[in-house]
Design an enzyme around this catalytic site. Sequence first.
Site, short mmCIF file in Angstrom:
data_model
loop_
_atom_site.label_atom_id
_atom_site.label_comp_id
_atom_site.label_asym_id
_atom_site.label_seq_id
_atom_site.Cartn_x
_atom_site.Cartn_y
_atom_site.Cartn_z
N HIS A 81 99.42 62.69 -19.32
CA HIS A 81 97.82 61.28 -19.59
C HIS A 81 98.39 60.76 -20.59
O HIS A 81 97.22 59.77 -20.82
CB HIS A 81 96.92 62.29 -20.42
CG HIS A 81 97.46 63.00 -21.62
ND1 HIS A 81 98.11 63.48 -21.78
CD2 HIS A 81 97.22 62.51 -23.31
CE1 HIS A 81 98.10 63.58 -23.46
NE2 HIS A 81 97.49 63.15 -24.25
C1 UD1 Z 1 93.26 61.64 -26.79
C2 UD1 Z 1 94.79 61.47 -28.01
C3 UD1 Z 1 95.73 62.11 -27.13
C4 UD1 Z 1 95.66 63.50 -27.31
C5 UD1 Z 1 94.60 63.47 -25.95
C6 UD1 Z 1 94.52 65.18 -25.28
C7 UD1 Z 1 94.35 59.18 -29.07
C8 UD1 Z 1 95.00 58.12 -30.03
N1 UD1 Z 1 95.29 59.97 -28.16
O1 UD1 Z 1 93.79 60.53 -25.64
O2 UD1 Z 1 96.71 61.84 -28.81
O3 UD1 Z 1 96.88 64.11 -26.22
O4 UD1 Z 1 93.09 62.89 -26.47
O5 UD1 Z 1 93.59 65.05 -24.34
O6 UD1 Z 1 93.15 59.96 -30.05
N2 UD1 Z 1 87.90 60.22 -21.26
C9 UD1 Z 1 86.45 60.72 -20.32
N3 UD1 Z 1 86.14 62.22 -20.90
C10 UD1 Z 1 86.64 62.57 -22.23
C11 UD1 Z 1 87.23 61.68 -22.58
C12 UD1 Z 1 87.29 60.76 -22.76
O7 UD1 Z 1 86.39 60.38 -19.26
O8 UD1 Z 1 85.60 63.50 -22.32
C13 UD1 Z 1 88.00 58.95 -20.82
C14 UD1 Z 1 87.79 57.93 -20.82
O9 UD1 Z 1 87.40 56.82 -20.11
C15 UD1 Z 1 88.48 57.57 -22.16
C16 UD1 Z 1 89.82 57.96 -22.21
O10 UD1 Z 1 89.46 59.07 -20.95
O11 UD1 Z 1 88.37 55.67 -21.93
C17 UD1 Z 1 91.20 58.04 -23.02
O12 UD1 Z 1 90.04 58.51 -24.02
P1 UD1 Z 1 90.82 58.97 -25.34
O13 UD1 Z 1 90.25 59.69 -26.63
O14 UD1 Z 1 90.82 57.35 -25.54
O15 UD1 Z 1 92.16 58.96 -25.35
P2 UD1 Z 1 93.09 60.25 -24.22
O16 UD1 Z 1 93.76 59.39 -23.60
O17 UD1 Z 1 92.28 61.30 -24.57
#
Ligand code: UD1
Length: 361
Positions: free
Chosen positions: A209
């Site tokens: 991821h």
């Molecule tokens: C975040 C953390 C990362 C961790 C990861 C675990 C930061 C900078 N990064 O990254 O350290 O390893 O979580 O998963 O804090 N999304 C959904 N549903 C959700 C959450 C997110 O669809 O419940 C999608 C959204 O489109 C979002 C993307 O996933 O834009 C990324 O989510 P985000 O929390 O920004 O970062 P992660 O890549 O999950």
Amino acid sequence: MKIFLVAGARPNFMKIAPIYRSSLTVPGVDCRIVHTGQHYDYEMSQAFFDDLEIPQPQYFLESGSGSHAVQTAKIMVAFEKICESEKPDLVMVVGDVNSTLACSIVAKKLLIKVAHVEAGLRSFDLTMPEEINRMVTDAISDYFFVTEESGRRNLLREGKPAECVHFVGHVMIDNLLHQIKKIEDEDVKKFSVFSLKPEKKTYAFVTLHRPSNVDDRDTFMGIAAALNEIAQELIILFPVHPRTKKMMEKFQIRFSENIKMIPPLGFKESLFLWKDAKVVLTDSGGLQEETTALGIPCVTIRENTERPITIELGTNVLAGTTKEGILNAYRQCFAKGKNASIPPLWDGKAAERIWEELTKI
Ligand code: UD1
């Protein structure tokens, strides 16, 4: 002592579960869970609260997704309000996600003490958002709870007073050891993935991821090519993170039929699959450590790791992100797994040690 225990994203939930459970046995501590809402889908959040028996958060900030600035800012604005109205004595943050950074800054500026659990880890790679989160959080925290010796070394090198740095072990391993016992008594036939699980040690388990791996087309294609080659020898089970799913569609990445793609899993179903895998291939921070704790070979699809103990003592092999690097590490990791050992203090008692230290303050 009123304490805000902050969690926002998936890897945080495993860390707050043992801290919260242990807090219930400490007299005089009123520990309240704050969920920032950084992760919000059922599989990314509530599934973990259910699996890990964490009570519903007292405060839910509903910050949601966004760019780093937007997400961090939304969390800060919402967290400031509850800090001002509730006036906690201490804010405890875990790990290295945007919620960790946002809440530590807010607390510190309101003159509230900050404790950082999983402090001191460094990848020395400032292209990684988590490295910035770790460095800033540690720069302003008051109490540091470290999981491995490198954490202590890094903090002392950065000038932290030795008496504020506590090597306590790892709350994520507390959670793992707690849950692995529970899973033994569980009716695993009710797991949605039960029928998917092949014979023990005949399959690989993959998670992916990191933006650096999945947001860049060539890198993601190279990783996919390596996985497709491994899939000629082993079935691969691959729970797909929402970010990864989005990018797979965007880049039209194709995986072999031997790679079984499934939606993100809750903690128990994920553990049920990876604990019996022949090998785990991952870019997760937590899985590098959890595989070491259970002695499962792990190939880390990254250029560096902030968790060097998993390589020095554990089962982890750092692969880089090219096809060749991943295939080399995959071959190498079986030999290495044989000599692996469990890092010091990864014994399931880290949360107890944290409370022991905090109640001395
Ligand atoms: C975040 C953390 C990362 C961790 C990861 C675990 C930061 C900078 N990064 O990254 O350290 O390893 O979580 O998963 O804090 N999304 C959904 N549903 C959700 C959450 C997110 O669809 O419940 C999608 C959204 O489109 C979002 C993307 O996933 O834009 C990324 O989510 P985000 O929390 O920004 O970062 P992660 O890549 O999950």
